[in-house]
Design an enzyme around this catalytic site. Structure first.
Site, PDB file in Angstrom:
ATOM      1  N   MET A  36      46.341  37.386  38.492  1.00 27.45           N
ATOM      2  CA  MET A  36      47.290  36.552  39.295  1.00 27.45           C
ATOM      3  C   MET A  36      48.241  37.145  40.209  1.00 27.45           C
ATOM      4  SD  MET A  36      50.184  33.924  37.745  1.00 27.45           S
ATOM      5  CE  MET A  36      50.065  34.579  35.997  1.00 27.45           C
ATOM      6  N   PRO A  37      47.925  36.872  41.753  1.00 28.37           N
ATOM      7  CA  PRO A  37      48.783  37.774  42.641  1.00 28.37           C
ATOM      8  C   PRO A  37      50.064  37.124  42.415  1.00 28.37           C
ATOM      9  CG  PRO A  37      46.731  37.055  43.349  1.00 28.37           C
ATOM     10  CD  PRO A  37      46.780  36.478  42.329  1.00 28.37           C
ATOM     11  N   ILE A  38      51.284  37.773  42.639  1.00 29.47           N
ATOM     12  CA  ILE A  38      52.797  37.391  42.674  1.00 29.47           C
ATOM     13  C   ILE A  38      53.193  38.084  43.865  1.00 29.47           C
ATOM     14  CG2 ILE A  38      54.856  37.233  41.447  1.00 29.47           C
ATOM     15  CD1 ILE A  38      53.147  37.519  38.833  1.00 29.47           C
TER      16      ILE A  38
END
Length: 66
Positions: free
Chosen positions: A1-3
């Site tokens: 999950m890119p943040i």
């Protein structure tokens, strides 16, 4: 999950921040081939007294420009 964390000076309209979040999400999704639902964008707005360039707070730099 890119943040993705974005820090900007406060004062921009909420619509512009929403547009930025959408554009960042689209770019990350396309670049990483990641589903948009997995992308998180966190925007932190900082007062210009808490942001400095060359040792001078932006509140002081902005005052000199006026």
């Amino acid at each position: 999950m890119p943040i993705i964390n974005v820090q900007i000076l406060e004062g921009r309209p909420k619509e512009k921040i929403a547009e930025m979040i959408q554009n960042i999400t689209d770019t990350v999704a396309e670049t990483l081939d990641a589903p948009k639902e997995s992308i998180r964008v966190l925007v932190t707005e900082l007062p210009n007294t808490h942001w400095g360039v060359a040792g001078v707070p932006m509140s002081e730099k902005n005052r000199k420009l006026v």
